[in-house]
Structure formats: structure tokens, C-alpha cells
Design a protein around this motif. Structure first.
Motif, PDB file in Angstrom:
ATOM      1  N   GLY A 164     105.924  -1.150  87.758  1.00  0.00           N
ATOM      2  CA  GLY A 164     105.268  -0.619  88.951  1.00  0.00           C
ATOM      3  C   GLY A 164     103.953  -1.324  89.172  1.00  0.00           C
ATOM      4  O   GLY A 164     102.902  -0.697  89.163  1.00  0.00           O
ATOM      5  N   CYS A 191     111.703   0.692  86.317  1.00  0.00           N
ATOM      6  CA  CYS A 191     111.995   1.508  87.494  1.00  0.00           C
ATOM      7  C   CYS A 191     110.982   1.268  88.612  1.00  0.00           C
ATOM      8  O   CYS A 191     111.201   1.674  89.749  1.00  0.00           O
ATOM      9  N   GLY A 192     109.858   0.618  88.275  1.00  0.00           N
ATOM     10  CA  GLY A 192     108.900   0.233  89.308  1.00  0.00           C
ATOM     11  C   GLY A 192     108.089   1.379  89.889  1.00  0.00           C
ATOM     12  O   GLY A 192     107.573   1.265  90.993  1.00  0.00           O
ATOM     13  N   CYS A 227     104.866   7.964  83.870  1.00  0.00           N
ATOM     14  CA  CYS A 227     106.076   7.422  83.260  1.00  0.00           C
ATOM     15  C   CYS A 227     106.705   8.441  82.314  1.00  0.00           C
ATOM     16  O   CYS A 227     106.105   8.822  81.310  1.00  0.00           O
ATOM     17  N   CYS A 250     105.360   3.207  88.361  1.00  0.00           N
ATOM     18  CA  CYS A 250     104.314   3.576  87.394  1.00  0.00           C
ATOM     19  C   CYS A 250     103.313   4.589  87.944  1.00  0.00           C
ATOM     20  O   CYS A 250     102.748   5.371  87.181  1.00  0.00           O
ATOM     21  N   CYS A 284     109.470  -0.314  78.696  1.00  0.00           N
ATOM     22  CA  CYS A 284     109.685  -0.104  80.135  1.00  0.00           C
ATOM     23  C   CYS A 284     111.132  -0.407  80.509  1.00  0.00           C
ATOM     24  O   CYS A 284     111.716  -1.376  80.030  1.00  0.00           O
ATOM     25  N   HIS A 285     111.730   0.420  81.378  1.00  0.00           N
ATOM     26  CA  HIS A 285     113.067   0.120  81.872  1.00  0.00           C
ATOM     27  C   HIS A 285     113.031  -0.320  83.341  1.00  0.00           C
ATOM     28  O   HIS A 285     114.036  -0.273  84.040  1.00  0.00           O
TER      29      HIS A 285
HETATM   30  S1  SF4 Z   1     107.211   4.092  85.247  1.00  0.00           S
HETATM   31 FE1  SF4 Z   1     106.467   1.987  84.956  1.00  0.00          FE
HETATM   32  S2  SF4 Z   1     106.354   1.733  82.713  1.00  0.00           S
HETATM   33 FE2  SF4 Z   1     107.637   3.527  83.116  1.00  0.00          FE
HETATM   34  S3  SF4 Z   1     109.720   2.687  83.107  1.00  0.00           S
HETATM   35 FE3  SF4 Z   1     109.031   2.725  85.258  1.00  0.00          FE
HETATM   36  S4  SF4 Z   1     108.161   0.692  85.598  1.00  0.00           S
HETATM   37 FE4  SF4 Z   1     108.331   0.951  83.398  1.00  0.00          FE
END
Ligand code: SF4
Ligand SMILES: Cc1cc2nc3c(=O)[nH]c(=O)nc-3n(C[C@H](O)[C@H](O)[C@H](O)COP(=O)(O)OP(=O)(O)OC[C@H]3O[C@@H](n4cnc5c(N)ncnc54)[C@H](O)[C@@H]3O)c2cc1C
Length: 564
Positions: free
Chosen positions: A347, A215-216, A222, A218, A212-213
Motif C-alpha cells: 500500500g 493487498c495494497g 494490516c 496499508c 506482506c501479501h
Molecule cells: S496491508 Fe500493506 S503490509 Fe499488510 S498485506 Fe496489505 S499491502 Fe501488505
């Protein structure tokens, strides 16, 4: 309409490609079976089709919801509370909401990824408090499969040694964000347990997938495949075996049965042509989601099974449950005008508050866990839910913009997710008068909460208000009254519907046995949430996945032994 039959007879036909169906397709193709997977929805690939990192201004709708995307235009789930041409009904006096996904991977494309094991007590609740029923299996029967699911999919969490919250094989969890630290401090002062959350998101490379990077986002799907969806993690490896035939836009109508009383395939409507079609198979696995599986069984009537398939007990559709739910949100002045700081994360929540009390001192059985939300995610359409609710908030022009900046990130919310006891008044059945656009009879829902659930939800409300007060905050809404059901969500609204084809030792009172194999039809299996005997104070999907893997292993061993 003429029916189109496929010439191949498959080893297994699976209906539904979500958590339960995706796992069965993965495990069975890996075990050497040739599988046809029928999915009512369209193709979807999170890596290509997800809306990760899109801004509200990237769309003229600003990301607002649509009828088939009620959780926002960028949400990863196609489906929703209402599907055109596919109604369901509720009996007078009953309130029930049914969320249905219609896409490859089902609801796993946008689920919250809260991935909790049921604990030892959860499989034997009747033995502990005399209510509902025990499962015919124990935690020890499922533990090896939970371990396999952890290893295959990947999950973060922490080893805590709590009695009814079994630990898994965890990736390191992300650290709590600012608002989560404040909530955690307040909750701990009030005696609650707070631990890092357990989500099926990988925080280190795992089986060829990138971590996971943060990005919040989910729920959008993803695009680096770092969280769990059936579409990203289960279906592609199944396809790589060369043994999976994926048939999308295929709305299953009924399981067909031969003269020998065994299932011999599934009839479906090809939604693209509107034509009836049929898949022949030696084994049928239903995983269309708990209620849809009950619908399929009840609609699979024949001279051998006049009350529906696998329904000699008359319990198909019965013992339906959903998680209890109620929310409280509030404004925390000390979270205003925060200096810029890193709130990146997954996320979903970084902290988890499991059930912490002893029911013998309470006026309700069973428990609930608490989910925490808030912080500074990417603002979406209509964010902050009304600036006028904040002290002196609102107005227009420069001062309005200023208020948004000052107040942004200063709210917090808590959601309770608790255990309902199955009752005789909560079930689904076929509505004798209504069919969907394909002519398939639809479900009618009956629903009743009892004092057990109302009192539990009242306790949730009081607890969340106490945490917000401890944080020095103000709650946005008054305490709901008894007449308002203390704010309990409608049946189905928490989207954890379970039961309808419950497992048990006794064929007179259950639909499937401990291997999720129909008592009445030995080559028919169920791998979604319908075999659940009870809810727990946990979200169900990790258990659906573990049971699906366990059942698939049983099917593979029976095939090897020539018993199926
Ligand atoms: S979508 Fe969720 S699992 Fe994928 S990078 Fe963003 S926070 Fe991480
Ligand atoms: C917003 C949201 C958040 C959630 N968060 C969590 C969470 O954090 N943790 C958790 O444990 N659970 C969570 N859940 C619940 C979780 O998504 C479900 O428990 C899980 O997906 C159930 O798996 P399933 O295989 O039974 O059903 P689904 O994933 O819904 O898959 C069923 C599939 O069957 C297909 N289908 C249905 N009818 C037919 C038919 N007649 N013919 C052919 N195909 C058919 C559907 O199109 C669908 O693809 C959440 C759900 C939602 C909607």
C-alpha cells in the motif's frame, strides 16, 4: 471537579502512544521500568479492527469519508483535521492544518510507511549553507539506533550507497509496477535518480510476523501485522512484559511539578467520566506529537515555571516546520486499455526518487524527494476523480462503463516532499481566549512560507510536468501561478510537523539537550517530532523512532546509574 489520583507511583509516565510514545513504551518496559502510558484516544487493534479487503459495497457509505475519518471510512486513523470539542486557531493571515489522531498508536495506524533515514548532511545543514541551525548530534550518533529500529520493525529497500540517503538493513523490495517502470524510465531520461522505495513493510517473516501479501491497503491497518504500526508492533510486546499500564481515553492536561522543580506526574481528564485524574511518576516522557507536546509544556505553568515547563529559553512552540508539498497528476494514453496484468503490491510506492540536484545552481536551498502514485488499486467511492477529464470520457450507460474500463489505471501522479527552513514567523503558542471542551487552552498557529519554499515548490511543479510530458502524457491542471504560491500545500497539510521543543547545546536557545532531556527539568523527556532542529527532504518518522529508542536507552542507563 475532584481529581482522582492513582495510588501507584510509576517509574515513567509516557503521554501519547504513536511512533514516539509507542517506541518509548517498548524500550522502557523491556529495560525493566514500570510504565503508565496515557493515550487520549480509544483502544484499537489493527488485527481485529482493520478494514482490510472490504469492498466499497460492504458499506452503505461505499467507504466515503466521515468527519472522523477524512481519508475514507475504511482508513485506519480515527481523528482528522477537525476534532469535535478540540479546536485550534490560526493567527490572521496564517494558514495551518493540523491532523490529529485520537486512538491507540496515533497516526502510525495509517501513515504511508515511507521510512527514510536522515542523512549526514541533514544533521548539519547550517554548516553547509548557513541557514537554520545544526543539530547537536550527527548521523553517526543516530546510526546505531536506525539499525536497531530496522532490525526490530523491519523495512524493505535496496543498498545504493547514495551520499545523503543512508542505506539500512533491508528486506528485499517489491518490483516496480507497470506505471512505476514507465515513470522511472522517463525520470531517468531527465537525469533524476530512481531507486526502490524504503517502506516499513516486511517482505519476509520477521520477529513472528507474516510477510506482506500485497493487498495494497496499508492505510486501513494490516490484519496480518505485516506493516509497521505502534499498535501492531510496539505496544503488544510492551504489554507482554507485564510492566505497561495502558490508560486510554486519557487527555493529558499538564505535567505536574514538585517543590524540587522536578516533574512528578501528569494530570489528565478521564474522557469517559469527565473527571480529572493524575498519574504519579518519577520520570515523564512527552510524545503527544510535536505541536501537542508544545501545548502541554506551555500549559504546564507553576510558580517555578510561570512561562510553561522547560521554557526558560522562551523557545517552546518555536522553530515549527512542516514538509513542503505540491502535486501534479496527468493522463498517460499509453497506459490505456492495458491487458490484465499483476499490479499487486504494498500500500505505497515501489519506487523512490531522492533529491538529485546541486543547490548552488538553483534559486532555493535544500531539496525534495518525489513520491509516485497511480495504477490499478481497488476502486473506491468516486474513483478516477471525474471521467469527464479524460478525452471523450463521460456520458452514461454502456459507453460510460466502457470508458471506465479503458481509462482505468491510465493516470499517474507525483508529489514533492521538501525541506522547509525554520523561520521566526512559523510557530505555535497558547491562544489566550479559547479552551477546548475539557477547559484546556488551545494552540494558535502562526505560519509563513518564504521564497525558499515557494521557489522549491515551483521547481517541483516544473519537474513533474516534465516527467509527464516525457511519458507522452497530458497534465490535468495548469501550472499554478506565483500568486497561487505555485501550488504549495498549507503549513501542516503534509502532516510532517516538527519542532516546538528543539534540541540544542545551549539552554538559552533550545528546550532539550542532545538526549531529548529538558534542559530545565532533568526528569522530563520528549520523544516525538518536537526536538527536531530541522526538517530534511525525508519523511520524519524513522528518525522519531530512532531518537525515541536512543532517548529511552539513555533514560534506562540513567536509572541504572541512580541519576534519575
Ligand atoms: S496491508 Fe500493506 S503490509 Fe499488510 S498485506 Fe496489505 S499491502 Fe501488505
Ligand atoms: C496520512 C499520513 C501519512 C503519513 N505518511 C508518513 C510516511 O510515509 N512517512 C513518515 O515518516 N511519516 C508519515 N506521516 C507522519 C507520521 O504519521 C508522524 O510523523 C508520526 O506518526 C509522528 O509520531 P508521534 O508519536 O509524534 O505522533 P502520533 O503518531 O500522532 O501519536 C501521538 C499520540 O498522542 C496522543 N495524544 C495527543 N495529545 C494527547 C494528550 N493531550 N494526552 C494524551 N494523548 C495525547 C494522540 O492521540 C496520538 O495517539 C504520515 C502521517 C499521516 C497522517
Amino acid at each position: 471537579m475532584q481529581s482522582q489520583a492513582r495510588s501507584t507511583t510509576y517509574d515513567v509516565c509516557i503521554v501519547g502512544s504513536g511512533a514516539g510514545g509507542g517506541m518509548a513504551a517498548h524500550a522502557l518496559t523491556k529495560a525493566g521500568a514500570r510504565v503508565a502510558l496515557l493515550e487520549a484516544g480509544q483502544m484499537w487493534d489493527p488485527i481485529k479492527d482493520g478494514a482490510m479487503l472490504k469492498w466499497p459495497y460492504d458499506s452503505p457509505r461505499r467507504g466515503a469519508s466521515t468527519r472522523e475519518k477524512p481519508f475514507g471510512e475504511y482508513d485506519g486513523c480515527i481523528g482528522g483535521w477537525q476534532i469535535d470539542g478540540e479546536p485550534y486557531t490560526t493567527a490572521p493571515g496564517s494558514k495551518f492544518d493540523w491532523w490529529r489522531a485520537r486512538m491507540l498508536g496515533g497516526r502510525t495506524n495509517h501513515w504511508g510507511r515511507i521510512s527514510l533515514r536522515f542523512g549526514p548532511y541533514d544533521f548539519a545543514r547550517k554548516s553547509r549553507d548557513g541557514l537554520g541551525d545544526d543539530w547537536p548530534i550527527t548521523y553517526d550518533d543516530v546510526k546505531p539506533w536506525y539499525d536497531e529500529v530496522d532490525k526490530l520493525i523491519g523495512i524493505f529497500g535496496s543498498v545504493e550507497g547514495l551520499p545523503n540517503e543512508p542505506d539500512g538493513i533491508f528486506h528485499p523490495p517489491p518490483v516496480p509496477r507497470c506505471y512505476e517502470r514507465l515513470a522511472s524510465n522517463a525520470a531517468k531520461k531527465l537525469g533524476l535518480t530512481v531507486v526502490p522505495s524504503r517502506l516499513s513493510i516486511i517482505t519476509k517473516p520477521h520477529n513472528g510476523r507474516a510477510p506482506c501479501h500485497y493487498c495494497g491497503q496499508c492505510n486501513r491497518g494490516c490484519m496480518t501485522n505485516s506493516n509497521f504500526s505502534s499498535t501492531g508492533v510496539l505496544i503488544p510486546p510492551a504489554q507482554k512484559t507485564g510492566r505497561l499500564t495502558l490508560i486510554t481515553n486519557a487527555m493529558a492536561r499538564e505535567v505536574t511539578v514538585g517543590k524540587d522543580g522536578l516533574a512528578n506526574g501528569v494530570s489528565y481528564i478521564d474522557k469517559k467520566t469527565g473527571r480529572d485524574a493524575h498519574v504519579s511518576a518519577r520520570i515523564v516522557v512527552l510524545a503527544a506529537s510535536a505541536c501537542e507536546t508544545a501545548r502541554l509544556l506551555l500549559n504546564s505553568k507553576s510558580s517555578t515555571f510561570p512561562n510553561g515547563l522547560a521554557n526558560s529559553s522562551g523557545t517552546v512552540g518555536k522553530y515549527l516546520t512542516d514538509t513542503t508539498g505540491s502535486d501534479v497528476s496527468g493522463f498517460i494514453p499509453k497506459m490505456m486499455e492495458m491487458p490484465p496484468h499483476n499490479e499487486d503490491g504494498v500500500g505505497g510506492m515501489h519506487i523512490y526518487m531522492p533529491w538529485w540536484l546541486d543547490n548552488s545552481k538553483l534559486d532555493f536551498p535544500r531539496g525534495y524527494h518525489i513520491e509516485t502514485w497511480g495504477g490499478r488499486g481497488m476502486p473506491g467511492s468516486g474513483f478516477m476523480g471525474g471521467i469527464h477529464r479524460y478525452p471523450n470520457g463521460g456520458g452514461y450507460g454502456a459507453s460510460l462503463k466502457d470508458d471506465y474500463r479503458r481509462y482505468y489505471g491510465s493516470t499517474i501522479g507525483f508529489s514533492g516532499r521538501g525541506e522547509m527552513i525554520p523561520n521566526d514567523d512559523s510557530y505555535c503558542e497558547i491562544d489566550p481566549n479559547v479552551v477546548d471542551q475539557y477547559g484546556i487552552p488551545v494552540l494558535r498557529f502562526h505560519w509563513k512560507w518564504t521564497d525558499a519554499e515557494y521557489n522549491q515548490v515551483k521547481h517541483m511543479q516544473e519537474t513533474f510536468r516534465a516527467i509527464i510530458a516525457e511519458m507522452g502524457g497530458e497534465v490535468f491542471s495548469p501550472m499554478p501561478t506565483k500568486e497561487q504560491g505555485y501550488g504549495i500545500a498549507n503549513g501542516g497539510a503534509i502532516i510532517h510537523e516538527l519542532g516546538g521543543a528543539r534540541m540544542g547545546k545551549d539552554p538559552a536557545t533550545s528546550v532539550v539537550n542532545a538526549n531529548c532531556q529538558a534542559h530545565d527539568v532533568k526528569n522530563l523527556f520528549v520523544t516525538d517530532g518536537s526536538p527536531f532542529v530541522s526538517q530534511a527532504d525525508k519523511n520524519p518518522t524513522w528518525t522519531i523512532l530512532a531518537l525515541s529508542m536512543r532517548t529511552s536507552d539513555f533514560i534506562a542507563s540513567q536509572r541504572k546509574a541512580g541519576a534519575l
